[in-house]
Write a protein that holds these residues in place. Structure first.
Motif, PDB file in Angstrom:
ATOM      1  N   HIS A 330       0.861  -1.165  -0.010  1.00  0.00           N
ATOM      2  CA  HIS A 330       0.045  -0.051   0.072  1.00  0.00           C
ATOM      3  C   HIS A 330       0.769   1.291   0.058  1.00  0.00           C
ATOM      4  O   HIS A 330       2.171   1.123   0.283  1.00  0.00           O
ATOM      5  CB  HIS A 330      -0.833   0.180   1.314  1.00  0.00           C
ATOM      6  N   THR A 334      -4.095   3.667  -0.351  1.00  0.00           N
ATOM      7  CA  THR A 334      -4.233   3.229  -1.630  1.00  0.00           C
ATOM      8  C   THR A 334      -3.365   1.851  -1.731  1.00  0.00           C
ATOM      9  O   THR A 334      -2.202   1.718  -1.608  1.00  0.00           O
ATOM     10  CB  THR A 334      -3.515   3.898  -2.865  1.00  0.00           C
ATOM     11  N   ILE A 335      -4.349   0.628  -1.755  1.00  0.00           N
ATOM     12  CA  ILE A 335      -3.618  -0.777  -2.332  1.00  0.00           C
ATOM     13  C   ILE A 335      -2.833  -0.740  -3.497  1.00  0.00           C
ATOM     14  O   ILE A 335      -3.552  -0.407  -4.611  1.00  0.00           O
ATOM     15  CB  ILE A 335      -4.911  -1.774  -2.226  1.00  0.00           C
ATOM     16  N   THR A 336      -1.750  -0.801  -3.411  1.00  0.00           N
ATOM     17  CA  THR A 336      -0.759  -1.028  -4.798  1.00  0.00           C
ATOM     18  C   THR A 336      -0.311  -2.311  -5.299  1.00  0.00           C
ATOM     19  O   THR A 336       0.103  -2.456  -6.423  1.00  0.00           O
ATOM     20  CB  THR A 336       0.410  -0.448  -4.395  1.00  0.00           C
TER      21      THR A 336
END
Length: 429
Positions: A330, A334-336
């Motif tokens: 993340h 935001t999860i990346t």
């Protein structure tokens, strides 16, 4: 000089021995890891050497690996660390948490998404199910003492299975778990949890809304006399509105995902409408229950534009696949990336030594530019047009499983991905 030389030589040999002969953990560099652990299905009566394939357990789905099970031919004995035909032994649950402890030196976040109790529904009791949850709770406190923990009630954690009566004013399950999970459930949310099994938490400026799937479980006979027992979904709508007005981002965490046969139509419709209304606010939805590594999509009213998605985690239970956990990378809220790790249970049972290894990275394996709903929807479309990609997704659903997926089976796995709302793109689905 000679003596000093011998001392240095022996010290060097000792260091090299530690490096090459000791099973050292692989430390995974991560500022703040987010781990999802789901569907452990702990069996405290698991016995190594007991029948791993048995008559009654195999036919009913209750599982085997207990001393009294009647074996089926050919006889297969249960391994010390777990078996495909059984619920998880305590040793496997502890091994998994030890791996997290050793692999991630920095404290992180644990999304513990329910179903800690076993599948032995007929022989269970309230006391046994709460004991299973309490045992894993103690292990988490032991190995992850500084982590942020978000626990969830699963449909197998109550007794009888899937049943949770309407609060009057509380239930025995929620009262017990409120005490067991003290310190994890914020003080100002204990009343909500005792009354309905849901609560609000926070982490890294993210509002975390944890839901109770039981009151929207189609199999819950005791608690389905009302559309919204305990006012959970009204509370969810209110919390999302408040977060939106304050400019906060939200995670939703639950056990049973919407859209399947066990989630009520009202629950599915409500989550669908709220995801549409607050698509800029909700930045993550995390579920378990299916034991498979999956994702699902929400669409705008046009039926084409993706507005949200859910992550469904594979189980630690070796249910037709190897024990698995999920790591989310993340950047703030935001999860990346999503990475799935599994352990080779055959090696673990044979050598009594193994480690969790990465099965795949969503960004690398699927070629995703990011993990937005749009990117996941683009992947879905590509999978309907690419049998190889669809096969990869189907195989990843059961980490390390021995099942070989035919093109039709792979297509079914893809089509089930977007079951929320019943929408299907033109094409094979």
């Amino acid at each position: 000089f000679f003596s000093l030389h011998l001392v240095m030589e022996r010290f060097l040999c000792w260091i090299l021995g530690l490096i090459f002969l000791t099973d050292l953990p692989v430390v995974i560099a991560h500022a703040t890891p987010i781990i999802q652990l789901s569907d452990i299905h702990l069996d405290l009566h698991y016995r190594p050497g007991a029948p791993a394939d048995c008559l009654i357990g195999h036919a009913t789905g209750l599982g085997c690996c207990r001393w009294y099970n009647i074996p089926r031919k050919p006889f297969r004995s249960a391994g010390a660390w777990g078996d495909y035909g059984c619920d998880a032994p305590l040793q496997l649950a502890e091994f998994a948490l030890q791996w997290v402890n050793k692999s991630f030196p920095n404290p992180g976040v644990l999304l513990w998404t329910g179903d800690t109790a076993s599948h032995h529904d007929i022989t269970q009791s309230f006391k046994q199910n709460m004991e299973n949850v309490d045992v894993v709770t103690a292990l988490i406190r032991k190995y992850l003492p500084s982590w942020k923990i978000f626990p969830v009630i699963g449909n197998h954690d109550t007794w009888p299975v899937d049943q949770l009566p309407l609060p009057d004013p509380y239930t025995s399950v929620t009262v017990h778990l409120a005490n067991s999970w003290k310190g994890w459930i914020p003080e100002d949310q204990v009343e909500n949890f005792k009354r309905g099994g849901f609560y609000r938490g926070t982490w890294n400026c993210i509002t975390v809304l944890v839901l109770n799937c039981l009151y929207q479980d189609n199999n819950n006979i005791l608690g389905r006399s009302q559309t919204d027992p305990a006012g959970q979904l009204a509370w969810l709508a209110s919390e999302l509105h408040l977060a939106s007005t304050k400019g906060e981002k939200v995670w939703i965490i639950n056990h049973i995902p919407p859209g399947g046969g066990e989630s009520s139509a009202f629950m599915t419709a409500t989550l669908y409408n709220l995801t549409r209304a607050y698509s800029d606010t909700i930045v993550g939805q995390f579920y378990g229950h299916t034991h498979a590594d999956q994702f699902t999509l929400y669409y705008a009213e046009d039926g084409v534009t993706p507005v949200g998605m859910t992550y469904i985690a594979p189980s630690l239970l070796p249910s037709n696949h190897l024990p698995a956990m999920t790591l989310f990378d993340h950047d703030g809220d935001t999860i990346t990336d999503k990475r799935v790790f599994y352990v080779n249970m055959t090696e673990l049972n044979k050598e009594h030594s193994a480690t969790f290894v990465q099965l795949y990275s969503a960004k690398e394996s699927y070629g995703l530019p990011d993990l937005s709903a749009k990117s996941w929807n683009d992947l879905y479309i590509r999978m309907t047009q690419n049998a190889t990609l669809a096969g990869m997704y189907a195989q990843f659903q059961r980490p390390g499983g021995e099942q070989t997926y035919t093109p039709s089976m792979s297509q079914d796995a893809v089509c089930n991905t977007v079951r929320i709302g019943g929408f299907r793109h033109p094409g094979p689905c």
